[in-house]
Every structure is written in structure tokens, then in C-alpha cells.
Write an enzyme that holds these catalytic residues in place. Structure first.
Site, PDB file in Angstrom:
ATOM      1  N   GLY A  10       0.814  -1.204   0.000  1.00 52.37           N
ATOM      2  CA  GLY A  10       0.000   0.000   0.000  1.00 52.37           C
ATOM      3  C   GLY A  10       0.848   1.255   0.000  1.00 52.37           C
ATOM      4  O   GLY A  10       2.086   1.199  -0.025  1.00 52.37           O
ATOM      5  N   PHE A  11       0.188   2.377   0.062  1.00 52.38           N
ATOM      6  CA  PHE A  11       0.860   3.668   0.025  1.00 52.38           C
ATOM      7  C   PHE A  11       1.869   3.813   1.171  1.00 52.38           C
ATOM      8  O   PHE A  11       3.079   3.924   0.960  1.00 52.38           O
ATOM      9  CB  PHE A  11      -0.204   4.775   0.046  1.00 52.38           C
ATOM     10  CG  PHE A  11       0.235   6.091   0.599  1.00 52.38           C
ATOM     11  CD1 PHE A  11       1.369   6.728   0.123  1.00 52.38           C
ATOM     12  CD2 PHE A  11      -0.488   6.704   1.613  1.00 52.38           C
ATOM     13  CE1 PHE A  11       1.781   7.956   0.635  1.00 52.38           C
ATOM     14  CE2 PHE A  11      -0.105   7.922   2.133  1.00 52.38           C
ATOM     15  CZ  PHE A  11       1.043   8.545   1.648  1.00 52.38           C
ATOM     16  N   ASP A  31       0.169  -8.878   1.476  1.00 49.86           N
ATOM     17  CA  ASP A  31      -0.812  -7.935   0.938  1.00 49.86           C
ATOM     18  C   ASP A  31      -1.716  -8.685  -0.034  1.00 49.86           C
ATOM     19  O   ASP A  31      -1.249  -9.498  -0.833  1.00 49.86           O
ATOM     20  CB  ASP A  31      -0.092  -6.789   0.201  1.00 49.86           C
ATOM     21  CG  ASP A  31      -0.947  -5.542   0.071  1.00 49.86           C
ATOM     22  OD1 ASP A  31      -2.039  -5.642  -0.530  1.00 49.86           O
ATOM     23  OD2 ASP A  31      -0.524  -4.478   0.540  1.00 49.86           O
ATOM     24  N   ASN A  32      -3.018  -8.402   0.012  1.00 53.04           N
ATOM     25  CA  ASN A  32      -3.938  -9.041  -0.941  1.00 53.04           C
ATOM     26  C   ASN A  32      -4.150  -8.208  -2.199  1.00 53.04           C
ATOM     27  O   ASN A  32      -4.905  -8.602  -3.090  1.00 53.04           O
ATOM     28  CB  ASN A  32      -5.282  -9.357  -0.279  1.00 53.04           C
ATOM     29  CG  ASN A  32      -6.074  -8.121   0.104  1.00 53.04           C
ATOM     30  OD1 ASN A  32      -5.665  -6.982  -0.153  1.00 53.04           O
ATOM     31  ND2 ASN A  32      -7.226  -8.331   0.732  1.00 53.04           N
ATOM     32  N   GLY A  36      -3.677  -2.017  -2.255  1.00 58.84           N
ATOM     33  CA  GLY A  36      -2.259  -1.858  -2.563  1.00 58.84           C
ATOM     34  C   GLY A  36      -1.989  -2.218  -4.020  1.00 58.84           C
ATOM     35  O   GLY A  36      -2.877  -2.667  -4.739  1.00 58.84           O
ATOM     36  N   LEU A  76      -0.450  -2.810   8.932  1.00 59.31           N
ATOM     37  CA  LEU A  76      -1.051  -1.706   8.191  1.00 59.31           C
ATOM     38  C   LEU A  76      -2.233  -2.140   7.338  1.00 59.31           C
ATOM     39  O   LEU A  76      -2.989  -1.290   6.858  1.00 59.31           O
ATOM     40  CB  LEU A  76      -0.012  -1.028   7.287  1.00 59.31           C
ATOM     41  CG  LEU A  76       0.961  -0.037   7.945  1.00 59.31           C
ATOM     42  CD1 LEU A  76       1.995  -0.765   8.794  1.00 59.31           C
ATOM     43  CD2 LEU A  76       1.663   0.809   6.896  1.00 59.31           C
ATOM     44  N   THR A  95     -12.693  -7.065   7.692  1.00 58.49           N
ATOM     45  CA  THR A  95     -11.254  -6.915   7.513  1.00 58.49           C
ATOM     46  C   THR A  95     -10.610  -6.239   8.712  1.00 58.49           C
ATOM     47  O   THR A  95      -9.588  -6.702   9.238  1.00 58.49           O
ATOM     48  CB  THR A  95     -10.962  -6.096   6.239  1.00 58.49           C
ATOM     49  OG1 THR A  95     -11.443  -6.811   5.101  1.00 58.49           O
ATOM     50  CG2 THR A  95      -9.466  -5.843   6.082  1.00 58.49           C
ATOM     51  N   TYR A 149     -16.958   2.361  10.740  1.00 57.42           N
ATOM     52  CA  TYR A 149     -15.507   2.285  10.511  1.00 57.42           C
ATOM     53  C   TYR A 149     -14.755   2.782  11.741  1.00 57.42           C
ATOM     54  O   TYR A 149     -13.811   2.136  12.213  1.00 57.42           O
ATOM     55  CB  TYR A 149     -15.131   3.118   9.289  1.00 57.42           C
ATOM     56  CG  TYR A 149     -13.633   3.244   9.085  1.00 57.42           C
ATOM     57  CD1 TYR A 149     -12.880   2.159   8.664  1.00 57.42           C
ATOM     58  CD2 TYR A 149     -12.982   4.450   9.330  1.00 57.42           C
ATOM     59  CE1 TYR A 149     -11.511   2.267   8.484  1.00 57.42           C
ATOM     60  CE2 TYR A 149     -11.612   4.573   9.151  1.00 57.42           C
ATOM     61  CZ  TYR A 149     -10.882   3.474   8.728  1.00 57.42           C
ATOM     62  OH  TYR A 149      -9.514   3.589   8.561  1.00 57.42           O
TER      63      TYR A 149
END
Length: 333
Positions: A10-11, A31-32, A36, A76, A95, A149
Site C-alpha cells: 500500500g501507500f 498484501d492481498n 495496494g 497496516l 477486515t 468504521y
């Protein structure tokens, strides 16, 4: 030192991964690739101390495998961005809550230290002059996705704190306030890359609501070293730390400054929330961090000005207009 970075493509995760490699760590990225991108790791994909694994934090076996033998874990991976949160509330909650519990358990089994990245969203509608880590959380209705969230990220923090209390897991929490920089995309509703992209294209610059809502933007290369320093500090365990920018700006004035700095001819257009998001969307009117706890512990002090943030992000976006062919991250690589 073996470090695991969930969401490492990701970022923020990609910048963190680069920094850890520079420090001499062996790094595993899990990472999935839902938000990302492989291209974020393009410059380091062949690094001999980097292992890339495509997997989901909801997959306990994949998380356990990635974390096996880890000294520390930087968590992250999360559902991020207003668009994702509003359009996919159930997936976001699963998630952020179940995924975080899975990573915490893997850290416990591995005997690894853990750094959990949380968000300023946990403060909700609290508009205090400077939000400290013990400030009250003021949330709206749980039937509105914005606040589910915020609630989910609060539960993440509660899980982490409970693992510290009950199991002695060495875990620290950072709450990020509107971190921006190269590789951030506006695709998921991030305001700075959205406005800069519109200005560069000469398209209307869309500001939601009346534009009077304020934020403090921080630059990724100021934030990442602080994340690592907090993860390494024994006095950080069991605590949360704000990491945010020092300059408060309204979104309307942000748009005006972007237009001026980039010499754009774009028109700034106010768009009602109901035209941009689902019915009942709510925004935070103000969000200003008190960074004193992080400053006292690790000397965190945001150094990059808002103008430099805008110019750096614009330069990065211009250079990526014709990106090189992205490498594909192979499952289990």
C-alpha cells in the site's frame, strides 16, 4: 531482524518497507492487493532481503506463515478510504476487526512485537483544538458506515490493548492523521491526490460540502520514521500515539492553494455530500492532532510544509502519468 509488514504494497506500507530494508531488516510483505499495488514496490521487488506474499489477513494460515520467525510486525493492512468504507461496510468491518485479531494472534504465537496502525477517525466528531490520545470519542449512529468504521478501528485498538494486558504482547498503536505523499491514489476518496489530479488535468476540483471542514495533513516521510521509532521503544507498549501534521487548513482553502501552486485553470466546485455519497453520510468538521506524546517519546515533529506536500505529490503524479509496466506479485512468492 525480521520484520513483517501487512499491507506492505500500500501507500504507507511501501514507504515503510523501503525504510526497513534500508535499515538492514529482512522484510516479508503480506498484501492481498485489494487497495495496494505491486507497482508501489517496483523499485525494490528484486531486493534480496524482501519476500512478497500475496495473501489476506483474514486467512489465519497465510498470516501465521508470513509471521513465522518474525521479530516484529507492522500491521497496516486494513479497509481504507471513504469510498471503500461507505460502499462496502460489511467487508470493511470484517477486515478491520477479524483481520486485526488474526494478526494479533499470529504475533502472540510468534513471540513478535507488533505495531498497530490506527486512525484519527476513532475520535469521530470531537472538534477539540488538539485531540490528545485520551480525548473522548464522539461517534454518530452505528447505522451510518462512517461511524461503523470508526467503531471498528476502536475495537482494533481495544483488541491490541487486551493482548498487551492479558498476554504481555509488546504492542504499540499509532493513530495516523491524513497522511499523504507519493503513491497515494485518489481512487478511494483521498482528498489531496484527488484535488491535485483534477488540477493537473484542468478538470473541475470537487470539494464536498461547504469546504469549511478542516484537516492537518502529514507527509509520509515524516510519519514512517516515527512509526519505526515507536515500534522500537519499550515505553510505547500498551499505548496509542497520534502522528499528524501541524498546519490546519480547510478543504476549500486546500483546493485554492493547490490551484495557485500548480497554476491550474480548474474551477473549484462545491458538491453536496448527498450527491457524492450514500444518503446520511456525515463528515468530521475538524480534526487537529496533539502530537506531544509522540514528540516526548521519539521526538516526532512534522517537518514538511503543506506547500511542499502539494508540490511533491504533484511531481510524483506527473511522473507516473506513463508508468512503467508493473510487476505482478506471485502468490506465495
Amino acid at each position: 531482524m525480521k520484520s513483517v509488514v501487512t499491507g506492505g504494497a500500500g501507500f504507507i506500507g511501501s514507504h515503510l518497507t523501503e525504510r526497513l530494508l534500508d535499515a538492514g531488516d529482512d522484510v516479508v510483505v503480506l498484501d492481498n492487493l485489494s487497495t495496494g499495488a505491486s507497482r508501489n514496490l517496483e523499485s525494490i521487488v528484486d531486493h534480496p532481503r524482501l519476500t512478497l506474499r500475496r495473501g489476506d489477513i483474514l486467512d489465519a494460515a497465510a498470516v501465521a506463515d508470513a509471521c513465522d520467525g518474525a521479530d516484529r510486525i507492522f500491521h497496516l493492512a486494513a479497509a481504507v478510504g471513504v469510498n471503500v468504507i461507505v460502499d462496502h461496510p460489511l467487508d470493511s468491518m470484517r477486515t478491520n476487526i477479524h483481520g486485526t485479531e488474526t494478526v494479533l494472534e499470529a504475533a502472540r504465537v510468534a513471540g513478535a512485537k507488533l505495531l498497530l496502525t490506527s486512525t484519527s477517525e476513532v475520535y469521530g466528531k470531537n472538534t477539540a483544538d488538539a485531540l490528545a490520545e485520551d480525548s473522548d470519542r464522539i461517534l454518530g449512529s452505528p447505522l451510518k458506515s462512517r461511524w461503523t468504521y470508526a467503531a471498528a478501528k476502536g475495537i482494533d485498538e481495544a483488541f491490541a490493548h487486551a493482548y498487551w494486558q492479558q498476554f504481555g504482547l509488546e504492542v504499540a498503536i499509532v493513530r495516523l492523521f491524513n497522511t499523504v505523499g507519493p503513491r497515494q491514489t485518489g481512487r478511494y476518496g483521498m482528498v489531496v491526490p484527488n484535488l491535485i489530479g483534477q488540477a493537473l488535468r484542468g478538470a473541475p476540483m470537487t470539494v464536498f460540502g461547504d469546504g469549511a471542514q478542516t484537516r492537518c495533513f502529514s507527509y509520509v516521510t515524516d510519519v514512517v520514521p516515527a512509526i519505526i521509532a515507536i515500534a522500537e521503544h519499550p515505553d510505547a507498549y500498551g499505548q496509542a500515539f497520534n502522528l499528524g501534521g501541524a498546519q490546519e487548513v480547510s478543504i476549500l482553502n486546500l483546493a485554492k492553494r493547490i490551484k495557485q501552486l500548480l497554476g491550474s485553470q480548474s474551477e473549484i466546485v462545491l458538491v453536496p455530500y448527498e450527491a457524492a455519497y450514500a444518503t446520511g453520510f456525515e463528515d468530521m468538521r475538524r480534526r487537529v492532532p496533539d502530537n506531544s506524546r509522540a514528540h516526548s517519546l521519539v521526538g516526532f515533529k512534522p517537518a514538511t510544509s503543506l506547500d511542499d506536500i502539494i508540490l511533491n505529490v504533484a511531481a510524483s503524479m506527473q511522473s507516473a502519468l506513463i508508468p512503467p509496466a508493473a510487476r505482478v506479485m506471485a502468490p506465495g512468492a
